[in-house]
Design a protein around this motif. Structure first.
Motif, short mmCIF file in Angstrom:
data_model
loop_
_atom_site.label_atom_id
_atom_site.label_comp_id
_atom_site.label_asym_id
_atom_site.label_seq_id
_atom_site.Cartn_x
_atom_site.Cartn_y
_atom_site.Cartn_z
N LEU A 125 -20.79 -8.79 3.45
CA LEU A 125 -21.27 -9.83 2.56
C LEU A 125 -22.51 -10.48 3.17
O LEU A 125 -22.74 -10.41 4.37
N SER A 126 -23.28 -11.15 2.31
CA SER A 126 -24.40 -11.94 2.84
C SER A 126 -23.83 -13.15 3.57
O SER A 126 -22.66 -13.49 3.44
N LYS A 127 -24.68 -13.81 4.34
CA LYS A 127 -24.23 -14.96 5.12
C LYS A 127 -23.71 -16.08 4.21
O LYS A 127 -22.72 -16.74 4.52
N VAL A 128 -24.41 -16.30 3.10
CA VAL A 128 -23.97 -17.34 2.16
C VAL A 128 -22.67 -16.94 1.48
O VAL A 128 -21.75 -17.75 1.33
N GLN A 129 -22.55 -15.68 1.06
CA GLN A 129 -21.32 -15.22 0.43
C GLN A 129 -20.13 -15.32 1.40
O GLN A 129 -19.02 -15.71 1.00
N ALA A 130 -20.36 -14.97 2.66
CA ALA A 130 -19.29 -15.06 3.65
C ALA A 130 -18.83 -16.51 3.80
O ALA A 130 -17.63 -16.79 3.92
N GLY A 131 -19.79 -17.44 3.78
CA GLY A 131 -19.44 -18.86 3.84
C GLY A 131 -18.65 -19.29 2.62
O GLY A 131 -17.71 -20.10 2.72
N ASP A 132 -19.00 -18.75 1.44
CA ASP A 132 -18.28 -19.11 0.22
C ASP A 132 -16.84 -18.60 0.25
O ASP A 132 -15.91 -19.31 -0.17
#
Length: 421
Positions: free
Chosen positions: A241-248
């Motif tokens: 996942l992208s860094k933002v998606q992983a955070g979500d």
């Protein structure tokens, strides 16, 4: 009626102040977790280095919690809380202006532990205003400040994506300053008694129950905060996942544990923290055992959502037991047990990082975690006989120990006391 009785029985502005103080401190404490994927790319970190980066703030929390707990006993929770928030600004300034190399982030992470130490101040500050029968709910509500992790996992990756890692530290100072002002206005110490003699601390460290409760909190809270710090890396690496998606995805998982802690306190007040904790430990073991199979991302998210919710409720269960067991020493006991929680959080991400680097996959970490919870549930089951004979009768009744029947337990003088729902 129960709500009106609850609101009148203590000092609600202090409870709210404790919640906000813990909330914003928790956000700062775990900030390196959602920022780790960005820092890892900048500094080309290995799996072990990434695990250690997210683990060091949790170790810092363990080191600073007993110190703040002692300060709260000596100068009061309000003054200690104000001092803690002022000092929390220091690592944020360092992250904003000075952190560029790995060792600087390690030093910064250690100082973020000051924010994690808020646990030893916020919980006793609220707890001392309320009677024993409401301790589980009160400590659950104050402890729900761990929802501050949602602010970190949801917003930190987005801010870092658009403005950079350094700017994220700068922006984090804004809510800290706002809560500092709120706390200064509304928080109030309960009627203070003389601080305990230094010998009380040593006596507490000589009691076996101090270590048993620390062990259980090491797993419930340590597992919770450790996973919060590490799951952004896990989702980014394992599922690409992208860094933002992983955070979500991490935010989605964290929601359960953040908001179910008061539910754990409420259940503990109803059926007893002992019995509820027994359920929590075994159920968490099952969740992490299934997660170790590394299923599809939807299934993994559901399993971790359930597991984090269980751990959140388990935190409430442990902290229903602490004030019952150490009624006159709740401040320092909270600091010691809370420190154990941070220590457990340190071992989880650092251990996951080492196992990932040596095995090449994340299954080993979840297998080890599941084993720890199954072992702890067995230990707690065996402890019932000892606690039944050693605890004060009323404390044992509130904890739900008296109403538990295990084959092989002996009759004690305390079992003649009726259990009242």
């Amino acid at each position: 009626m129960e709500l009106k009785k609850f609101l009148k029985s203590g000092h609600f502005p202090t409870l709210l102040s404790s919640l906000f103080y813990f909330d914003i401190s928790f956000m700062v404490w775990v900030l390196l977790g959602p920022l780790a994927p960005f820092i890892a790319v900048q500094l080309k970190l290995s799996a072990t280095q990434k695990g250690l980066l997210t683990a060091i703030p949790l170790l810092g929390g363990s080191l600073f919690r007993p110190i703040l707990g002692i300060l709260a006993d000596r100068i009061g929770g309000r003054r200690t809380g104000l001092l803690g928030m002022i000092l929390t600004l220091v690592p944020l300034v360092i992250g904003w202006r000075f952190a560029h190399e790995l060792w600087q982030y390690y030093a910064l992470g250690l100082l973020l532990g000051i924010a994690g130490a808020s646990f030893a101040v916020a919980l006793p500050l609220a707890s001392r205003w309320y009677p024993p029968e409401q301790q589980g709910l009160v400590l659950g509500l104050a402890g729900a400040g761990n929802s501050g992790t949602l602010l970190a996992t949801l917003f930190a990756p987005r801010i870092a994506q658009h403005l950079g890692v350094q700017a994220t530290f700068a922006i984090a100072m804004i809510p800290v300053l706002a809560i500092l002002l709120f706390f200064a206005v509304f928080a109030k110490d309960s009627q203070r008694t003389a601080p305990p003699a230094w010998g009380v601390y040593g006596a507490l460290l000589r009691e076996a129950d101090t270590y048993w409760l620390s062990f259980f909190y090491c797993l419930t809270f340590g597992g919770f905060v450790g996973l919060i710090s590490y799951l952004t890396i896990f989702f980014a690496d394992q599922y690409h996942l992208s860094k933002v998606q992983a955070g979500d995805f991490t935010t989605l998982v964290v929601i359960a544990g953040s908001f179910l802690r008061p539910v754990g306190g409420w259940f503990s007040d109803k059926i007893g923290g002992y019995k509820f904790l027994l359920i929590v430990l075994f159920s968490a073991g099952l969740c992490f055992a299934f997660t170790a199979t590394i299923p599809a991302i939807a299934t993994t998210t559901c399993l971790l959502f359930a597991g984090m919710g269980i751990l959140g409720m388990g935190n409430g269960a442990v902290f229903q037991l602490v004030p019952l067991r150490f009624q006159s020493r709740v401040g320092i006991a909270t600091g010691i047990v809370g420190a154990a929680g941070g220590l457990g959080g340190f071992f989880l991400p650092s251990g996951f990082g080492v196992l990932k680097e040596h095995t090449g996959h994340y299954s080993a970490g979840f297998v080890a975690l599941a084993f720890c919870f199954f072992f702890a549930s067995l230990v707690l089951l065996l402890l019932s006989r000892r606690w039944l004979s050693k605890w004060e009768p009323e404390a044992a009744r509130c904890a739900g120990i008296l109403n538990l029947r295990i084959p092989g337990t002996v009759q004690t003088e305390y079992e003649t006391i009726p259990y009242v729902e």
